[in-house]
Design a protein around this motif. Structure first.
Motif, PDB file in Angstrom:
ATOM      1  N   ALA A 198     120.651 -56.066 -75.188  1.00 55.57           N
ATOM      2  CA  ALA A 198     121.407 -55.457 -73.970  1.00 55.57           C
ATOM      3  C   ALA A 198     122.197 -54.347 -74.354  1.00 55.57           C
ATOM      4  CB  ALA A 198     122.214 -56.650 -73.609  1.00 55.57           C
ATOM      5  N   ALA A 199     122.941 -54.635 -75.423  1.00 60.25           N
ATOM      6  CA  ALA A 199     123.792 -53.425 -75.708  1.00 60.25           C
ATOM      7  C   ALA A 199     123.046 -52.097 -75.861  1.00 60.25           C
ATOM      8  CB  ALA A 199     124.571 -53.644 -77.090  1.00 60.25           C
TER       9      ALA A 199
ATOM     10  N   SER B 151     119.823 -51.477 -74.739  1.00 61.36           N
ATOM     11  CA  SER B 151     119.266 -51.201 -73.572  1.00 61.36           C
ATOM     12  C   SER B 151     120.285 -50.535 -72.761  1.00 61.36           C
ATOM     13  CB  SER B 151     118.768 -52.223 -72.895  1.00 61.36           C
ATOM     14  OG  SER B 151     117.699 -53.040 -73.593  1.00 61.36           O
ATOM     15  N   PHE B 152     121.719 -50.994 -72.616  1.00 55.10           N
ATOM     16  CA  PHE B 152     122.548 -50.162 -71.779  1.00 55.10           C
ATOM     17  C   PHE B 152     123.277 -49.322 -72.534  1.00 55.10           C
ATOM     18  CE2 PHE B 152     121.002 -54.477 -69.747  1.00 55.10           C
ATOM     19  CZ  PHE B 152     120.381 -53.734 -68.330  1.00 55.10           C
TER      20      PHE B 152
ATOM     21  N   TYR C 248     129.488 -56.446 -81.818  1.00 50.58           N
ATOM     22  CA  TYR C 248     128.788 -57.471 -82.555  1.00 50.58           C
ATOM     23  C   TYR C 248     128.543 -57.362 -83.936  1.00 50.58           C
ATOM     24  CZ  TYR C 248     126.584 -58.437 -77.837  1.00 50.58           C
ATOM     25  OH  TYR C 248     126.133 -58.880 -76.541  1.00 50.58           O
TER      26      TYR C 248
ATOM     27  N   GLN D 128     112.432 -55.322 -76.852  1.00 49.09           N
ATOM     28  CA  GLN D 128     112.404 -55.680 -75.445  1.00 49.09           C
ATOM     29  C   GLN D 128     111.265 -55.667 -74.770  1.00 49.09           C
ATOM     30  OE1 GLN D 128     115.625 -55.993 -73.933  1.00 49.09           O
ATOM     31  NE2 GLN D 128     114.308 -57.060 -72.315  1.00 49.09           N
ATOM     32  N   ASP D 129     110.701 -56.815 -74.253  1.00 48.71           N
ATOM     33  CA  ASP D 129     109.381 -56.816 -73.360  1.00 48.71           C
ATOM     34  C   ASP D 129     108.332 -56.035 -74.343  1.00 48.71           C
ATOM     35  OD1 ASP D 129     110.254 -58.276 -71.298  1.00 48.71           O
ATOM     36  OD2 ASP D 129     110.628 -56.522 -70.108  1.00 48.71           O
TER      37      ASP D 129
ATOM     38  N   HIS E 123     108.591 -53.880 -76.223  1.00 45.70           N
ATOM     39  CA  HIS E 123     108.655 -52.256 -76.662  1.00 45.70           C
ATOM     40  C   HIS E 123     109.873 -52.420 -77.786  1.00 45.70           C
ATOM     41  CE1 HIS E 123     106.342 -50.665 -73.407  1.00 45.70           C
ATOM     42  NE2 HIS E 123     106.920 -51.748 -72.642  1.00 45.70           N
TER      43      HIS E 123
ATOM     44  N   PHE F  48     119.371 -48.180 -65.507  1.00 44.37           N
ATOM     45  CA  PHE F  48     120.118 -49.750 -65.614  1.00 44.37           C
ATOM     46  C   PHE F  48     119.372 -50.619 -64.846  1.00 44.37           C
ATOM     47  CE2 PHE F  48     124.467 -49.114 -67.676  1.00 44.37           C
ATOM     48  CZ  PHE F  48     123.721 -48.339 -68.824  1.00 44.37           C
TER      49      PHE F  48
ATOM     50  N   LYS G 271     116.278 -51.645 -66.151  1.00 47.21           N
ATOM     51  CA  LYS G 271     116.575 -52.548 -67.315  1.00 47.21           C
ATOM     52  C   LYS G 271     117.237 -53.787 -67.121  1.00 47.21           C
ATOM     53  CE  LYS G 271     117.054 -48.830 -70.737  1.00 47.21           C
ATOM     54  NZ  LYS G 271     117.748 -48.230 -71.589  1.00 47.21           N
ATOM     55  N   PHE G 272     118.141 -54.000 -66.034  1.00 50.32           N
ATOM     56  CA  PHE G 272     118.328 -55.384 -65.681  1.00 50.32           C
ATOM     57  C   PHE G 272     117.266 -56.627 -65.615  1.00 50.32           C
ATOM     58  CE2 PHE G 272     122.202 -53.282 -63.444  1.00 50.32           C
ATOM     59  CZ  PHE G 272     122.897 -53.517 -64.400  1.00 50.32           C
TER      60      PHE G 272
ATOM     61  N   ALA H 276     114.726 -57.434 -67.378  1.00 48.78           N
ATOM     62  CA  ALA H 276     114.648 -58.037 -68.426  1.00 48.78           C
ATOM     63  C   ALA H 276     115.581 -59.008 -68.693  1.00 48.78           C
ATOM     64  CB  ALA H 276     114.406 -56.993 -69.737  1.00 48.78           C
ATOM     65  N   PHE H 277     116.715 -59.070 -68.286  1.00 50.05           N
ATOM     66  CA  PHE H 277     117.797 -60.223 -68.610  1.00 50.05           C
ATOM     67  C   PHE H 277     118.026 -61.016 -67.547  1.00 50.05           C
ATOM     68  CE2 PHE H 277     118.523 -56.063 -71.080  1.00 50.05           C
ATOM     69  CZ  PHE H 277     118.518 -56.547 -72.556  1.00 50.05           C
TER      70      PHE H 277
ATOM     71  N   GLN I 230     106.103 -48.621 -65.697  1.00 42.32           N
ATOM     72  CA  GLN I 230     106.677 -50.075 -66.355  1.00 42.32           C
ATOM     73  C   GLN I 230     106.238 -51.402 -65.541  1.00 42.32           C
ATOM     74  OE1 GLN I 230     108.465 -49.739 -68.789  1.00 42.32           O
ATOM     75  NE2 GLN I 230     109.122 -47.508 -68.808  1.00 42.32           N
ATOM     76  N   SER I 231     106.446 -52.380 -66.061  1.00 40.10           N
ATOM     77  CA  SER I 231     106.221 -53.587 -65.496  1.00 40.10           C
ATOM     78  C   SER I 231     107.476 -54.596 -65.696  1.00 40.10           C
ATOM     79  CB  SER I 231     105.049 -54.331 -66.047  1.00 40.10           C
ATOM     80  OG  SER I 231     105.269 -54.724 -67.451  1.00 40.10           O
TER      81      SER I 231
ATOM     82  N   GLY J  41     108.010 -58.103 -66.788  1.00 39.85           N
ATOM     83  CA  GLY J  41     107.619 -59.366 -67.281  1.00 39.85           C
ATOM     84  C   GLY J  41     106.193 -59.556 -66.797  1.00 39.85           C
TER      85      GLY J  41
ATOM     86  N   LEU K 187     123.484 -59.841 -71.305  1.00 37.26           N
ATOM     87  CA  LEU K 187     123.660 -59.030 -70.459  1.00 37.26           C
ATOM     88  C   LEU K 187     124.997 -59.398 -69.899  1.00 37.26           C
ATOM     89  CD1 LEU K 187     122.717 -56.765 -68.752  1.00 37.26           C
ATOM     90  CD2 LEU K 187     122.131 -58.350 -67.049  1.00 37.26           C
TER      91      LEU K 187
END
Lengths: 580, 176
Positions: free
Chosen positions: A58-59, A61-62, A71, A129-130, A132, B41, B44-45, B47-48, B84-85, B87, B169
């Protein structure tokens, strides 16, 4: 027991083997343990790195650096983490943590995996992530310091050290034991060698002392015997002279037989004295260069007669035998004496061997000729062997031997600058060796004289009366060689039996004067001439020639030569024919 | 793994509080960069966040990303989700002045009050500088901190909309 001892002897080797196995096992175990530790460590750190990677998705990603940094900072709770870093998808350092005093992570991401550097382990894990890859995480931990890891092996090291110590002690003990054994064995060898040498020396000394004692004894006996014999000879000479004087003056006829008896006793005494003189080496020798081969071959007939039919005679003479300078008569007498002794030692028959060979001697002393007379008889005990050369020592029954035969051999060889050796053991026969010095003087050829004598009395029958078997044999052999047919009688009585036999043709009587028994040679001569008138009689004696002045009786003074005997016999025969 | 993350969150939250206490929020004007970040963002949200099972009609129903009212992203959002997808589901962009309940949105960005969508399985995203502000009732609210785009998560709102938000997240959430 032996197996066990053999096993223990291998102990040092076995221990070494065991130690080697232990060492290898220890090394393998250490390596395995180290590998296991590293694998476990890699697993642990990888898990932690993965957790970190998942946490940081997450860190990353964002793009939240502070959170990512926090962390990482949380890692400071454990001192084993030296440094950590989070990299973005491009491989650029996104956030980092470095423990105080440690090296920071590299600015660019490393490929995924792990690697060890010195005492650190670095694990790189991608952040996914997914499906990737959005970055990567790198975590570096310190490994347990080698010292602490090594502590785990202390037990084993101790065990190894102990084993090594045991092996060393065992080896040292074994080496000491081996050395001690070796020393002991060597000492035992030395001791036994010394003992052997000592025994040999003792034996040698005993032998030398015995030889010395024997030599001294023989010397003393020789001197004693010689002295006595000399004195006795003088006494006998005086006594004989006295008797002759008495005989001339006494007119009483009855006194004559007494005088004769006395003279006989003196004759016998003179004989003994002569033999004693031979032993005492006081006799008069007439040495001349002599060929032993000729002598021995010439004696063959004589010897054959002296021994019995059940005894074979072998004579072996080495070709090119050296000559010796001795008295031939005494030499022949010595050989004859030995042959007679050998004969008497072989009552069941056997083999008499006479050998002669050269014995070169290095250095002082000069070359010798060895003449050995050996038999296959009963042999003799050591005690007997030690005394055989003594005069009057005899094992024969009374009357069979004078005990002077070997004494003559001894005296003769000693007087001829030689020596006698006797080799005998019970049941092993006897060998007597005469060692006579070699001579360089040329040998005179006596062959012709003998051939001259031969066949002189061809066809004549001669009655020989002689009590001494050796002398009898010798004389018989000589007479035989001259061509006489010899009849033998050991004493006057035997001779009379033969003379009484009218059917028996006897051409001449040859008798010794001094004989055992009731009659002497003179009595025999009288009786014989009564029984066979005109029978030529020849008497021989070492003493008075007067005693036998009987008609038709001739006297041959002793010692005589064969030639003299032959001539006298011939003369007597010629006279006898005329008388007849 | 979740426990581990949660454990790390508590000191993190504390430090965040400390940081926020000493740093007054400065509102900067929306810039193209800011819009681009927000657009990224938004995507990206996805995925979480886990939607309740009934949120999608079928297994391959598209993921609907809705933008309500004036669109601040333009084609930035289109670019962000292109190819992109979510899931495995294709992402469907929907732009309307207003979305009501049952519009089928899974993620909704808007500046209106979001209370009307309470109970719907939709991840509502709003801006702190929107008229409703953080009180608009959105699950996630973008905020600007030290010139960086951050966000605050209203866990209660998320729960109300039956959404499960990953703690990962959550750990990035700032105090609105």
């Amino acid at each position: 027991m032996t197996d066990l001892a053999g096993f223990w002897r291998h102990t040092p080797r076995l221990t070494l083997l065991a130690m080697a196995v232990l060492l290898i096992a220890g090394g393998l175990m250490a390596v395995a343990s180290e590998t296991a530790y590293r694998e476990e460590k890699v697993g642990d750190v990888e898990v932690q790195t993965r957790i970190l990677a998942i946490t940081t998705t997450a860190a990353l990603s964002f793009n939240d650096r502070p959170t990512a940094g926090e962390y990482l900072t949380a890692l400071s709770a454990s001192p084993e983490f030296e440094a950590a870093g989070i990299y973005d998808a491009g491989g650029t350092l996104f956030a980092a943590y470095t423990a105080p005093g440690m090296k920071p992570v590299p600015p660019m991401a490393e490929p995924p995996g792990h690697h060890f550097d010195d005492d650190t382990l670095t694990v790189n894990v991608p952040v996914m992530q997914d499906g990737h890859r959005i970055g990567s995480v790198s975590l570096r931990t310190e490994l347990e310091p080698f010292a602490r890891r090594a502590e785990r092996y202390v037990g084993m090291a101790l065990l190894l050290a102990m084993t090594l110590l045991i092996v060393l002690v065992l080896g040292a003990a074994q080496a000491a034991l081996t050395r001690a054994n070796h020393d002991l064995a060597e000492r035992a060898r030395d001791l036994s060698a010394a003992n052997r040498a000592l025994n040999a020396e003792i034996a040698e000394r005993e032998r030398v002392e015995a030889a010395l004692r024997q030599s001294q004894k023989m010397e003393a006996m020789g001197q004693l015997t010689g002295g006595i014999a000399h004195d006795f000879n003088n006494l006998l000479q005086a006594l004989s002279s006295c008797l002759q004087l008495v005989g001339r003056r006494a007119k009483e006829p009855s006194i004559q037989p007494l005088l004769e008896t006395g003279q006989q006793a003196i004759d016998r005494g003179a004989k003994l004295v002569q033999q004693l003189m031979a032993f005492a080496r006081r006799q008069t020798l007439r040495p001349e260069p002599m060929d032993v081969r000729d002598r021995l071959l010439g004696m063959a007939d004589l010897l054959t007669r002296a021994i019995r039919a059940d005894i074979t005679l072998e004579t072996q003479v080495e070709p090119g035998l050296w000559p010796v300078e001795v008295d031939p008569t005494q030499f022949e007498l010595a050989i004859l004496n030995l042959a007679v002794n050998a004969r008497d030692a072989m009552p069941e028959g056997g083999r008499l061997r006479i050998t002669a060979r050269n014995r070169p001697v290095d250095g002082a002393g000069g070359d010798l000729v060895q003449v050995t007379v050996s038999d296959t008889g009963t042999g003799m005990e050591a005690e007997v062997k030690a005394r055989v050369f003594e005069p009057f020592f005899t094992t024969k029954e009374v009357g069979k031997g004078s005990g002077l035969g070997l004494a003559q051999v001894y005296g003769f060889t000693r007087q001829s600058s030689g020596r006698v050796e006797i080799d005998s053991a019970p049941g092993q026969g006897t060998a007597v060796s005469l060692f006579l010095p070699r001579t360089v003087k040329p040998v005179a050829a006596p062959a012709k004289e003998r051939s001259l004598d031969t066949a002189r009395g061809a066809g004549r029958r001669l009655l020989l009366v002689e009590d001494d078997p050796i002398v009898g044999s010798m004389v018989a052999a000589a007479l035989d060689e001259m061509g006489y047919a010899v009849l033998r009688a050991g004493n006057a009585e035997e001779a009379l039996v033969l003379l009484s036999d009218r059917a028996l043709l006897i051409d001449i009587l040859f008798s010794d004067v001094v004989m055992p028994g009731a009659m002497n040679g003179i009595d025999l001569a009288h009786t014989a001439r009564r029984l066979r008138p005109g029978l030529p009689v020849v008497l021989t004696t070492g003493y008075s020639e007067d005693i036998a002045r009987t008609e038709g009786v001739r006297v041959l003074p002793k010692p005589y030569r064969v030639r003299e005997l032959a001539e006298l016999l011939e003369a007597a025969l010629g006279a006898g024919v005329r008388v007849r | 793994m979740e426990e581990r993350t949660l454990r790390w969150c508590s000191p993190l939250a504390l430090s965040l509080v400390m940081v926020l206490a000493g740093a007054p929020v400065s509102i900067a004007s929306a810039e193209p960069l800011e819009a681009a970040v927000k657009a990224t963002f938004l995507y990206k949200f996805i995925a979480f966040v886990a939607w309740p099972p009934g949120a999608f009609a079928t297994a391959d129903s598209p993921f609907r990303l809705c933008v309500e009212g004036p669109d601040p992203f333009g084609d930035l959002l289109d670019r962000a989700v292109a190819g992109q997808s979510a899931g495995g589901r294709p992402i469907q962009l929907m732009r309307r002045p207003q979305f009501e309940k049952g519009s089928g949105c899974h993620l909704l960005y808007g500046t209106l009050a979001m209370d009307r969508l309470r109970g719907e399985p939709v991840l509502t995203v709003s801006d702190a500088d929107a008229p409703g502000g953080s009180a608009a009732g959105a699950v996630i609210t973008f905020v600007l901190q030290e010139d960086r785009v951050r966000f605050a998560i209203d866990a209660a709102a998320a729960q109300g909309n039956r959404l499960a938000i990953s703690s990962k997240l959550m750990s990035l959430s700032v105090r609105p």
